[in-house]
Design a protein around this motif. Structure first.
Motif, PDB file in Angstrom:
ATOM      1  N   SER A 400      37.562  37.018  38.705  1.00 33.91           N
ATOM      2  CA  SER A 400      38.938  36.579  38.940  1.00 33.91           C
ATOM      3  C   SER A 400      39.598  36.360  37.584  1.00 33.91           C
ATOM      4  CB  SER A 400      38.985  35.278  39.748  1.00 33.91           C
ATOM      5  OG  SER A 400      38.753  35.522  41.117  1.00 33.91           O
ATOM      6  N   ALA A 401      40.809  36.861  37.468  1.00 37.57           N
ATOM      7  CA  ALA A 401      41.547  36.778  36.208  1.00 37.57           C
ATOM      8  C   ALA A 401      42.818  35.957  36.418  1.00 37.57           C
ATOM      9  CB  ALA A 401      41.905  38.175  35.710  1.00 37.57           C
ATOM     10  N   ARG A 402      43.141  35.115  35.455  1.00 43.82           N
ATOM     11  CA  ARG A 402      44.373  34.336  35.478  1.00 43.82           C
ATOM     12  C   ARG A 402      45.059  34.512  34.130  1.00 43.82           C
ATOM     13  NH1 ARG A 402      42.832  34.638  39.841  1.00 43.82           N
ATOM     14  NH2 ARG A 402      42.603  33.011  41.433  1.00 43.82           N
ATOM     15  N   SER A 403      46.388  34.565  34.158  1.00 40.22           N
ATOM     16  CA  SER A 403      47.108  34.909  32.941  1.00 40.22           C
ATOM     17  C   SER A 403      48.185  33.898  32.613  1.00 40.22           C
ATOM     18  CB  SER A 403      47.719  36.313  33.081  1.00 40.22           C
ATOM     19  OG  SER A 403      48.168  36.780  31.823  1.00 40.22           O
ATOM     20  N   ILE A 404      48.862  34.161  31.495  1.00 42.75           N
ATOM     21  CA  ILE A 404      49.940  33.331  30.988  1.00 42.75           C
ATOM     22  C   ILE A 404      51.227  34.143  31.030  1.00 42.75           C
ATOM     23  CG2 ILE A 404      48.435  31.957  29.519  1.00 42.75           C
ATOM     24  CD1 ILE A 404      49.270  33.720  27.162  1.00 42.75           C
ATOM     25  N   PRO A 405      52.404  33.510  30.987  1.00 43.11           N
ATOM     26  CA  PRO A 405      53.659  34.257  30.975  1.00 43.11           C
ATOM     27  C   PRO A 405      53.710  35.253  29.824  1.00 43.11           C
ATOM     28  CG  PRO A 405      54.086  31.929  31.395  1.00 43.11           C
ATOM     29  CD  PRO A 405      52.631  32.044  31.050  1.00 43.11           C
ATOM     30  N   GLY A 406      54.151  36.455  30.140  1.00 45.36           N
ATOM     31  CA  GLY A 406      54.276  37.489  29.129  1.00 45.36           C
ATOM     32  C   GLY A 406      53.107  38.445  29.053  1.00 45.36           C
ATOM     33  N   PHE A 407      52.054  38.193  29.830  1.00 46.55           N
ATOM     34  CA  PHE A 407      50.875  39.071  29.832  1.00 46.55           C
ATOM     35  C   PHE A 407      50.537  39.399  31.278  1.00 46.55           C
ATOM     36  CE2 PHE A 407      46.249  39.938  29.598  1.00 46.55           C
ATOM     37  CZ  PHE A 407      46.249  40.917  28.621  1.00 46.55           C
ATOM     38  N   HIS A 408      50.907  40.603  31.715  1.00 47.00           N
ATOM     39  CA  HIS A 408      50.739  41.033  33.107  1.00 47.00           C
ATOM     40  C   HIS A 408      49.274  41.388  33.315  1.00 47.00           C
ATOM     41  CE1 HIS A 408      51.280  43.125  36.881  1.00 47.00           C
ATOM     42  NE2 HIS A 408      52.579  42.918  36.863  1.00 47.00           N
ATOM     43  N   ILE A 409      48.556  40.538  34.044  1.00 45.99           N
ATOM     44  CA  ILE A 409      47.108  40.671  34.112  1.00 45.99           C
ATOM     45  C   ILE A 409      46.681  41.901  34.903  1.00 45.99           C
ATOM     46  CG2 ILE A 409      46.776  39.218  36.145  1.00 45.99           C
ATOM     47  CD1 ILE A 409      44.575  39.228  32.985  1.00 45.99           C
ATOM     48  N   ARG A 410      47.394  42.242  35.961  1.00 44.44           N
ATOM     49  CA  ARG A 410      47.006  43.425  36.730  1.00 44.44           C
ATOM     50  C   ARG A 410      47.239  44.683  35.895  1.00 44.44           C
ATOM     51  NH1 ARG A 410      48.602  48.539  38.548  1.00 44.44           N
ATOM     52  NH2 ARG A 410      47.338  49.056  40.363  1.00 44.44           N
ATOM     53  N   ASP A 411      48.362  44.723  35.161  1.00 45.04           N
ATOM     54  CA  ASP A 411      48.621  45.871  34.289  1.00 45.04           C
ATOM     55  C   ASP A 411      47.606  45.939  33.154  1.00 45.04           C
ATOM     56  OD1 ASP A 411      50.733  46.475  35.890  1.00 45.04           O
ATOM     57  OD2 ASP A 411      52.302  45.985  34.442  1.00 45.04           O
ATOM     58  N   ALA A 412      47.138  44.777  32.686  1.00 43.84           N
ATOM     59  CA  ALA A 412      46.114  44.768  31.637  1.00 43.84           C
ATOM     60  C   ALA A 412      44.823  45.399  32.143  1.00 43.84           C
ATOM     61  CB  ALA A 412      45.860  43.342  31.166  1.00 43.84           C
ATOM     62  N   LEU A 413      44.434  45.073  33.377  1.00 43.19           N
ATOM     63  CA  LEU A 413      43.239  45.684  33.956  1.00 43.19           C
ATOM     64  C   LEU A 413      43.436  47.186  34.142  1.00 43.19           C
ATOM     65  CD1 LEU A 413      42.239  43.011  36.624  1.00 43.19           C
ATOM     66  CD2 LEU A 413      41.263  43.351  34.349  1.00 43.19           C
ATOM     67  N   ALA A 414      44.653  47.579  34.538  1.00 46.09           N
ATOM     68  CA  ALA A 414      44.944  49.007  34.685  1.00 46.09           C
ATOM     69  C   ALA A 414      44.835  49.725  33.342  1.00 46.09           C
ATOM     70  CB  ALA A 414      46.336  49.199  35.290  1.00 46.09           C
ATOM     71  N   ALA A 415      45.274  49.068  32.267  1.00 46.46           N
ATOM     72  CA  ALA A 415      45.184  49.676  30.937  1.00 46.46           C
ATOM     73  C   ALA A 415      43.726  49.840  30.509  1.00 46.46           C
ATOM     74  CB  ALA A 415      45.939  48.823  29.922  1.00 46.46           C
ATOM     75  N   GLY A 425      34.952  48.595  38.650  1.00 47.68           N
ATOM     76  CA  GLY A 425      34.750  49.148  39.983  1.00 47.68           C
ATOM     77  C   GLY A 425      36.048  49.216  40.761  1.00 47.68           C
ATOM     78  N   ARG A 426      36.563  48.053  41.130  1.00 46.77           N
ATOM     79  CA  ARG A 426      37.846  47.941  41.837  1.00 46.77           C
ATOM     80  C   ARG A 426      38.635  46.812  41.201  1.00 46.77           C
ATOM     81  NH1 ARG A 426      36.607  46.845  47.938  1.00 46.77           N
ATOM     82  NH2 ARG A 426      38.868  46.833  48.022  1.00 46.77           N
ATOM     83  N   PHE A 427      39.954  46.897  41.303  1.00 49.60           N
ATOM     84  CA  PHE A 427      40.786  45.800  40.807  1.00 49.60           C
ATOM     85  C   PHE A 427      42.119  45.821  41.534  1.00 49.60           C
ATOM     86  CE2 PHE A 427      42.075  49.364  38.181  1.00 49.60           C
ATOM     87  CZ  PHE A 427      43.439  49.201  38.031  1.00 49.60           C
ATOM     88  N   GLY A 428      42.811  44.703  41.479  1.00 45.01           N
ATOM     89  CA  GLY A 428      44.142  44.602  42.069  1.00 45.01           C
ATOM     90  C   GLY A 428      44.689  43.212  41.835  1.00 45.01           C
ATOM     91  N   GLY A 429      45.984  43.044  42.086  1.00 49.41           N
ATOM     92  CA  GLY A 429      46.558  41.717  41.927  1.00 49.41           C
ATOM     93  C   GLY A 429      48.008  41.730  41.514  1.00 49.41           C
ATOM     94  N   HIS A 430      48.400  40.678  40.801  1.00 47.09           N
ATOM     95  CA  HIS A 430      49.784  40.415  40.416  1.00 47.09           C
ATOM     96  C   HIS A 430      49.884  40.264  38.902  1.00 47.09           C
ATOM     97  CE1 HIS A 430      50.491  39.455  44.636  1.00 47.09           C
ATOM     98  NE2 HIS A 430      49.527  38.569  44.586  1.00 47.09           N
ATOM     99  N   ALA A 431      51.053  39.803  38.473  1.00 51.58           N
ATOM    100  CA  ALA A 431      51.265  39.557  37.048  1.00 51.58           C
ATOM    101  C   ALA A 431      50.399  38.408  36.540  1.00 51.58           C
ATOM    102  CB  ALA A 431      52.733  39.254  36.789  1.00 51.58           C
ATOM    103  N   MET A 432      50.222  37.365  37.350  1.00 52.36           N
ATOM    104  CA  MET A 432      49.546  36.163  36.876  1.00 52.36           C
ATOM    105  C   MET A 432      48.116  36.013  37.382  1.00 52.36           C
ATOM    106  SD  MET A 432      51.889  34.924  34.984  1.00 52.36           S
ATOM    107  CE  MET A 432      51.406  33.237  34.627  1.00 52.36           C
ATOM    108  N   ALA A 433      47.735  36.780  38.391  1.00 55.77           N
ATOM    109  CA  ALA A 433      46.393  36.638  38.959  1.00 55.77           C
ATOM    110  C   ALA A 433      45.906  37.989  39.446  1.00 55.77           C
ATOM    111  CB  ALA A 433      46.391  35.628  40.102  1.00 55.77           C
ATOM    112  N   ALA A 434      44.612  38.237  39.270  1.00 57.94           N
ATOM    113  CA  ALA A 434      44.037  39.504  39.713  1.00 57.94           C
ATOM    114  C   ALA A 434      42.561  39.306  39.995  1.00 57.94           C
ATOM    115  CB  ALA A 434      44.238  40.597  38.649  1.00 57.94           C
ATOM    116  N   GLY A 435      41.994  40.283  40.698  1.00 53.44           N
ATOM    117  CA  GLY A 435      40.567  40.282  40.975  1.00 53.44           C
ATOM    118  C   GLY A 435      39.983  41.633  40.631  1.00 53.44           C
ATOM    119  N   LEU A 436      38.687  41.650  40.371  1.00 53.36           N
ATOM    120  CA  LEU A 436      38.038  42.904  40.016  1.00 53.36           C
ATOM    121  C   LEU A 436      36.556  42.827  40.318  1.00 53.36           C
ATOM    122  CD1 LEU A 436      37.439  43.137  36.172  1.00 53.36           C
ATOM    123  CD2 LEU A 436      38.381  41.082  37.238  1.00 53.36           C
ATOM    124  N   SER A 437      35.919  43.994  40.388  1.00 52.33           N
ATOM    125  CA  SER A 437      34.473  44.080  40.515  1.00 52.33           C
ATOM    126  C   SER A 437      33.932  44.860  39.334  1.00 52.33           C
ATOM    127  CB  SER A 437      34.078  44.749  41.833  1.00 52.33           C
ATOM    128  OG  SER A 437      34.557  46.084  41.875  1.00 52.33           O
TER     129      SER A 437
END
Length: 575
Positions: A400-415, A425-437
């Motif tokens: 589980s990932a949690r972020s701060i303003p200005g750092f889009h956590i789901r886009d970071a995982l995509a990058a 493996g898999r990932f998904g989420g929002h700007a401030m919270a995301a999950g991954l395997s």
């Protein structure tokens, strides 16, 4: 006591038309949030965006209407967080209200199935004999599970609000305000908001087909659930979401909420008639979430679906006990996480300029890593990703990932995924919270890639914690009328923050309450009576000076009554 890094004072100008009963302080607070007039400050249901611009919603409504007319068995597949549970309850209750005769529901077990509609869950659902699956609060990333359902000949309707990947799953219909090209004005609907909109569209189609002798069922009875899921999922409270949440809170305060939500409020010690969005976020939501984290979210969904007050009370008490266990597990994991940061004090992570933190412990529980990441993110003001084994002894990790303003956590995982294909493996989420395997063998490579991306995307300004303040209060504003106006002026929440003020005070007395909370007695210039304040969890950092500078919220003190107020301290430092 860490220094207050910065307080940004907001502009205090107001404009537009305001009724006389709206206090100048509240107008100032609204103006600081970009609200120009009373209508914008208090959006109503009549101001809601219409469903028709949501991509796929007409097709979804027709699919459901056809299923209802044919008497097909519909299985609603929920998710194991509060948004997913309330969305499941809204779907089941709403479809039954609209004439569906066979509506069942299911929810994945976090340990057994993982996130969303997986092929394994599809295999288990076969025993229910579904003809139409409806996913709520997930589905946009469930390619394999949806393919497995389609291979069995089932129809699949996806209702979700998460950001889609480069390809969409092969569902019959997808409704998600974040689909490419979607024209719906509000992109911040929670999963429960999306299914509520689908039900509105379904009622419209059924009306057109002559299914009702009148206007049809009043779907406003579902808004208590919509409010809870929306607030608990921390989506931005834009005007559309505030209208939904305000209407839901109104029903709850009037005693018209479902039996389960009323029971959860009471077991949490909250007065139903005075419920706020903060009560949802800090009391009701965590008790529902706890079921999905440590046990089985079917307990929470049953609590939301029962109309038996005694059964609701029994389930709410069970959820309260599970939540107490969750708090203990969480505290242990946070303590271990602090010790695991390479033997350094947490504050040294900040001083060293580390841009992000990645943590793993083989003994951690996968249902609680999100809370650990959130706690450490708040402490460090850094993006944090916390991992645990998907199940005891497994080499497959859930993060589980949690972020701060200005750092889009789901886009970071995509990058990271684009730079290192196959690493995640898999990932998904929002700007401030995301999950991954992730596979355990890939953890070190992931940490290196994630930290490298964070280093390139985060500058010193973003890594500096900021407390946004609505300025100082005048001496006459420390009263019950202003405190009540601020409390009732919401709903406050994500992107529409609860009013926070700051200022200097003379410190008259400090004492410990409840083992670790800090109770303060304060004096403010030009006010004769002292003020009471409390900082939850603040005893260990108690001040030893005669003057302090506080960032605080002004709140009615319902415990003492008689017009008493108190300051709820968010940050304290010597003046």
């Amino acid at each position: 006591m860490t220094p207050l890094r910065r307080i940004r004072r907001r502009a205090a100008g107001t404009s537009g038309a305001w009724p006389d009963h709206v206090l100048p302080l509240l107008r100032r607070v609204y103006a600081a949030r970009g609200v120009a007039d009373f209508a914008a400050a208090r959006p109503r249901l009549v101001d809601l965006h219409t469903p028709d611009t949501l991509t796929g919603i007409t097709e979804a409504a027709r699919l459901l209407a056809d299923a209802i007319a044919a008497g097909r068995r519909i299985v609603v597949v929920g998710d194991f967080d509060c948004d997913g549970a309330t969305a499941c309850a809204v779907a089941v209750r709403g479809l039954r209200m609209l004439g569906a005769r066979e509506v069942l529901h299911a929810v994945p077990n976090r340990i057994v199935h993982g996130y969303g509609l997986s092929p394994g869950l599809v295999d288990e659902l076969a025993a229910l004999g579904p003809e139409l699956l409806v996913t709520v609060d997930h589905g946009i990333a469930c390619h394999a599970g949806i393919a497995a359902a389609k291979a069995r000949g089932w129809q699949v309707l996806v209702t979700d609000h998460h950001l889609p990947g480069p390809t969409l799953p092969a569902a019959d219909v997808i409704v998600d305000p974040n689909l490419p090209g979607d024209m719906f004005p509000s992109k911040t609907l929670a999963g429960v908001g999306v299914i509520f909109y689908v039900l509105l569209a379904l009622r419209g189609v059924l009306r057109a087909r002559g299914a009702f002798v009148d206007a049809g069922p009043d779907l406003r009875v579902l808004l208590d659930l919509v409010a809870v899921g929306t607030v608990a999922d921390l989506v931005a409270l834009d005007a559309n979401n505030r209208a939904l949440v305000a209407a839901g809170l109104q029903r709850l305060r009037a005693g018209q909420g479902c039996a389960g939500l009323q029971a959860l409020a009471r077991v949490a010690g909250r007065e139903v008639s005075r419920l706020t969005a903060a009560d949802i976020g800090y009391a009701i939501g965590p008790r529902l979430n706890a079921a999905g984290r440590l046990e089985d979210m079917s307990i929470g969904i049953e609590c939301l679906l029962t109309d038996d007050a005694a059964r609701a009370r029994e389930l709410a008490q069970l959820l309260d006990r599970i939540n107490a266990e969750r708090r203990g597990v969480q505290q242990t994991m946070v303590d271990e996480a602090e010790a695991a940061l390479t033997g350094r004090a947490l504050d040294s992570v900040v001083s060293a300029g580390d841009p992000a933190v990645v943590l793993f412990d083989p003994e951690w529980h996968p249902g609680v890593v999100g809370l650990v990441a959130s706690k450490l993110k708040e402490r460090l003001h850094r993006p944090v990703v916390a991992f645990a084994p998907a199940e005891p002894g497994s080499r497959q990790l859930r993060g589980s990932a949690r972020s701060i303003p200005g750092f889009h956590i789901r886009d970071a995982l995509a990058a990271v995924d684009a730079a290192r294909p196959g690493l995640i493996g898999r990932f998904g989420g929002h700007a401030m919270a995301a999950g991954l395997s992730l596979d355990l063998d890939a953890l070190a490579d992931f940490e290196q890639a994630f930290r490298a991306h964070a280093a390139g995307a985060l500058d010193a300004a973003l890594l500096q914690a900021v407390i946004d303040s609505d300025g100082e209060l005048a001496a006459h504003e420390f009263d019950h009328a202003h405190a009540q106006a601020l409390r009732d002026g919401g709903p406050w929440g994500q992107a529409f923050p609860e009013p926070l003020f700051d200022g200097g005070f003379e410190l008259l007395d400090v004492r410990c309450v409840g083992q670790r909370h800090l109770r303060l007695r304060l004096r403010v210039p030009e006010r004769r009576e002292p003020l009471d304040a409390i900082q939850f969890g603040g005893w260990e950092a108690r001040p030893d000076t005669s003057r302090v500078h506080l960032a605080y919220r002004l709140a009615p003190d319902d415990y003492r009554g008689n017009g008493a107020v108190q300051l709820v301290v968010e940050h304290l430092e010597p003046a």
